[in-house]
Design a protein around this motif. Sequence first.
Motif, short mmCIF file in Angstrom:
data_model
loop_
_atom_site.label_atom_id
_atom_site.label_comp_id
_atom_site.label_asym_id
_atom_site.label_seq_id
_atom_site.Cartn_x
_atom_site.Cartn_y
_atom_site.Cartn_z
N GLN A 209 0.81 -1.21 0.00
CA GLN A 209 0.00 0.00 0.00
C GLN A 209 0.85 1.26 0.00
O GLN A 209 0.51 2.26 -0.65
CB GLN A 209 -0.93 -0.01 1.22
N TRP A 210 1.98 1.24 0.70
CA TRP A 210 2.81 2.44 0.80
C TRP A 210 3.38 2.86 -0.54
O TRP A 210 3.72 4.03 -0.75
CB TRP A 210 3.96 2.21 1.79
N SER A 211 3.48 1.91 -1.49
CA SER A 211 4.10 2.23 -2.78
C SER A 211 3.13 2.87 -3.76
O SER A 211 3.56 3.38 -4.80
CB SER A 211 4.68 0.95 -3.40
N ASN A 212 1.85 2.87 -3.45
CA ASN A 212 0.86 3.34 -4.42
C ASN A 212 1.10 4.79 -4.82
O ASN A 212 1.07 5.14 -6.01
CB ASN A 212 -0.55 3.18 -3.85
N ARG A 213 1.37 5.65 -3.85
CA ARG A 213 1.58 7.07 -4.14
C ARG A 213 2.84 7.28 -4.98
O ARG A 213 2.84 8.09 -5.91
CB ARG A 213 1.68 7.86 -2.84
#
Length: 245
Positions: A209-213
């Motif tokens: 999830q942290w990589s989405n941005r």
Amino acid sequence: MEHYTYHILYQVEETHWWFVGRRSLILDQIARYYQGQKNLVMLDIGCGCGIFMTHLTPYGKIVGMDSSADALCFCQQRRLSHLVQGDAEMLPFFPNSFDLLTANDLLEHLDDDITSLHGFFSLLKPGGRLFVFVPAYQFLWSLQDEISHHKRRYTKRRLTHVIESAGFTIEQVTYANTLLFPVIWVGRQMLKIVRRFRDVQTENTLHPQWSNRVLKRIFCLERPLLRRLSLPFGVSLLAVCRKPL
């Protein structure tokens, strides 16, 4: 697509980096030609769950067509009303009806892409445009192609051929999602190994999830590049096509 795919699509397409990046690139191309116009008549062929339609409403009247009743139900949840259930290979519209067509990740689903493009051509008014987005390179074939029931992936040469065979003039055809190409290629090789040991239903939830941005920002960096040049390779292809006057 598989029945369950539309539910996943509806949940993730507003924020998932790939869907956001794809929308950003296509909408930027549309704005290049139609900025400030508010009276266009548009058709989103293969509209899916309708997220792209919501971004086209400032330009005029947008009609969404999809072969799936499930997809159109999700469109209704987005309060979209001009919806038609139909087949992209047998279009239920009169010729010369639309100023603008979009076909986002659609051609790869069709048995006869050239015949279908002839149909798209007939629907456009003279001078109207078709915006196409398709997956690139057969060697990138993956789980997402399988569950989406894709027939093929494209090269720039193949896409140019089918578009011109239908009578369109190409204003731009370029690879896209180029900056993330190495990451996606490695990820798909790793996925082949993972699938030997466990069942995976979609690629859309595999990244942390942290990589989405971060992924979203990198993908969107291509937007200004595509205003000035065509990229030499990528995970997808984007084409802007015009029906001659």
